[in-house]
Design an enzyme around this catalytic site. Structure first.
Site, PDB file in Angstrom:
ATOM      1  N   ASP A 175       9.386   2.934   1.762  1.00 56.56           N
ATOM      2  CA  ASP A 175       8.214   3.742   2.089  1.00 56.56           C
ATOM      3  C   ASP A 175       8.013   3.686   3.602  1.00 56.56           C
ATOM      4  OD1 ASP A 175       5.722   4.784   2.605  1.00 56.56           O
ATOM      5  OD2 ASP A 175       4.760   3.871   0.865  1.00 56.56           O
ATOM      6  N   LYS A 178       2.916  11.802   7.032  1.00 55.68           N
ATOM      7  CA  LYS A 178       2.052  11.618   8.185  1.00 55.68           C
ATOM      8  C   LYS A 178       2.571  12.350   9.419  1.00 55.68           C
ATOM      9  CE  LYS A 178      -0.097   7.327   6.550  1.00 55.68           C
ATOM     10  NZ  LYS A 178      -1.392   7.915   6.212  1.00 55.68           N
ATOM     11  N   PHE A 201       0.858  -1.177   0.000  1.00 58.82           N
ATOM     12  CA  PHE A 201       0.000   0.000   0.000  1.00 58.82           C
ATOM     13  C   PHE A 201       0.897   1.231   0.000  1.00 58.82           C
ATOM     14  CE2 PHE A 201      -2.296   3.563   1.758  1.00 58.82           C
ATOM     15  CZ  PHE A 201      -3.467   3.533   1.018  1.00 58.82           C
TER      16      PHE A 201
END
Length: 406
Positions: free
Chosen positions: A233, A262, A148
């Protein structure tokens, strides 16, 4: 009508309005939040909850951290946006502090995590053509199954989740999928046209899937041997979530490109970045890539404060210590419904057997007891509270799971 009835009427009204006007691309729990502080949030009914999702790890520092808030308010009153047509006095110190903290040579600021991934794809392809010498149009990037990395067309094109990609094609070519955690499959997939391997150190959306020990180290060795860029990532795993500043530190490696986002803003503002060595990032020249908001002074000031409190308040070390305690406590819960409990730092998951009634039911039961968690892939509950969690609060979380699990 009393205050409680009014509040409940407001919650129902807000949920109904959302359903009427909003795109139905999420399936949230039916709780309407209005305030947050530290590890807790409150709904419009006045109920308090311990947040075990942290906005998918965007609120590592806790809700509304006062020092980040102070930095945001101060900068917002001075200068918010200039575009990159002009320089601003927050960008240079942001670069310097971020690179020093993550042992990076260069940084490329963007806004969302998906933008950081797209930026890395562009940089890796350009490096492949200009430095490695891959023939134009043949650059290939290897990714892992169950990945993802965001929701853009290019990214969902190499997803293996049917719900993410179904109905959104045709997709851009140039990607090859190998099983996550299988270094032999990675080695077999590499060709002279391979420019990068893009992977999450721990797969968050897939259910906190931790690869075998040594996997990332071997991936690093393979990428070095075959002149392939290793892209990690760390948008969810980075900035203390796993008990290290970056999850790559668990295997003592360094990626060529590291993606963070984030928690880079502590939940106050969309900020992401591509971290790199000088050779790879050096392929970009003026006019080839950019973002109006990327690197804006408000974002930089907020990110600088968010990074500062992570370090000064020992949040990374706390995540390691309290996370180990919470993992052990959850593993000690005795129930036939649980297939596995796993995690690293404060990035944890409880996976149920398929016949246990589903993770959504458990999340709703936890909500009724004052704990907010979210299911993923039907049978797994993700647990990712803010990194300021105390030992007593971690014990309370385990007690709630013990009470609701069948």
């Amino acid at each position: 009508m009393n205050d409680i009835t009014l509040a409940r009427s407001l919650a129902a009204e807000l949920i109904a309005t959302e359903a009427k006007y909003g795109a139905k691309n999420y399936k949230p729990l039916d709780v309407v939040l209005t305030r947050g502080e530290g590890v807790h949030v409150w709904d419009v009914d006045g109920n308090r909850y311990l947040d075990c999702l942290s906005a998918y790890s965007a609120v590592n520092q806790g809700h509304c951290h006062p020092k980040i808030l102070e930095a945001m308010v101060a900068q917002a009153s001075r200068l918010t946006l200039t575009s990159r047509a002009f320089r601003n006095d927050q960008l240079a110190p942001f670069y310097e502090e971020l690179c020093a903290l993550t042992n990076s040579h260069k940084a490329l600021p963007m806004n969302s995590g998906a933008e950081a991934v797209e930026s890395a794809i562009k940089v890796a392809r350009k490096w492949g053509y200009e430095v490695k010498g891959v023939p134009e149009g043949r650059a290939e990037i290897i990714v892992a199954s169950e990945n993802f990395h965001g929701r853009t067309v290019a990214i969902v094109g190499f997803s293996t989740d049917p719900a993410s990609r179904g109905g959104f094609g045709p997709f851009p070519p140039g990607f090859k999928v190998v099983p996550f955690g299988d270094a032999d499959a990675l080695e077999q997939a590499i060709t002279p046209d391979t420019v990068a391997f893009l992977v999450e150190p721990i797969q968050g959306e897939a259910g906190v899937i931790i690869p075998p020990a040594g996997y990332l180290k071997r991936a690093r060795e393979l990428c070095t041997r075959h002149n392939v860029i290793l892209i990690l990532d760390e948008i969810q795993t980075g900035l203390g979530r796993t008990g290290k500043m970056l999850a790559e530190e668990h295997e003592e490696i360094e990626a060529d490109l590291t993606l963070i986002g984030k928690a880079l803003s502590g939940g106050f503002y969309p900020v992401s970045a591509v971290l790199s060595n000088s050779e790879v990032m050096g392929v970009l020249h003026p006019g080839e890539h950019g973002s109006t908001f990327g690197g804006n002074p408000l974002a930089c000031a907020v990110a600088r404060a968010a990074l500062r409190v992570l370090v000064e308040e020992g949040m990374v070390e706390n995540a390691a210590r309290v996370g180990a305690r919470l993992l052990a406590s959850l593993q000690a819960v005795r129930t036939a419904a649980v297939k596995d409990v796993r995690g690293r730092g404060l990035m944890l998951a409880v996976e149920l057997f398929p016949d246990a009634g589903g993770a959504r039911r458990v999340c709703e039961a936890l909500q009724a007891r004052g704990l907010l968690a979210k299911e993923t892939h039907d049978h797994t509950i993700r647990i990712a509270p803010p990194l300021i969690l105390t030992e007593a609060q971690s014990d309370w979380i385990a007690d709630q799971f013990d009470a609701v699990l069948p």
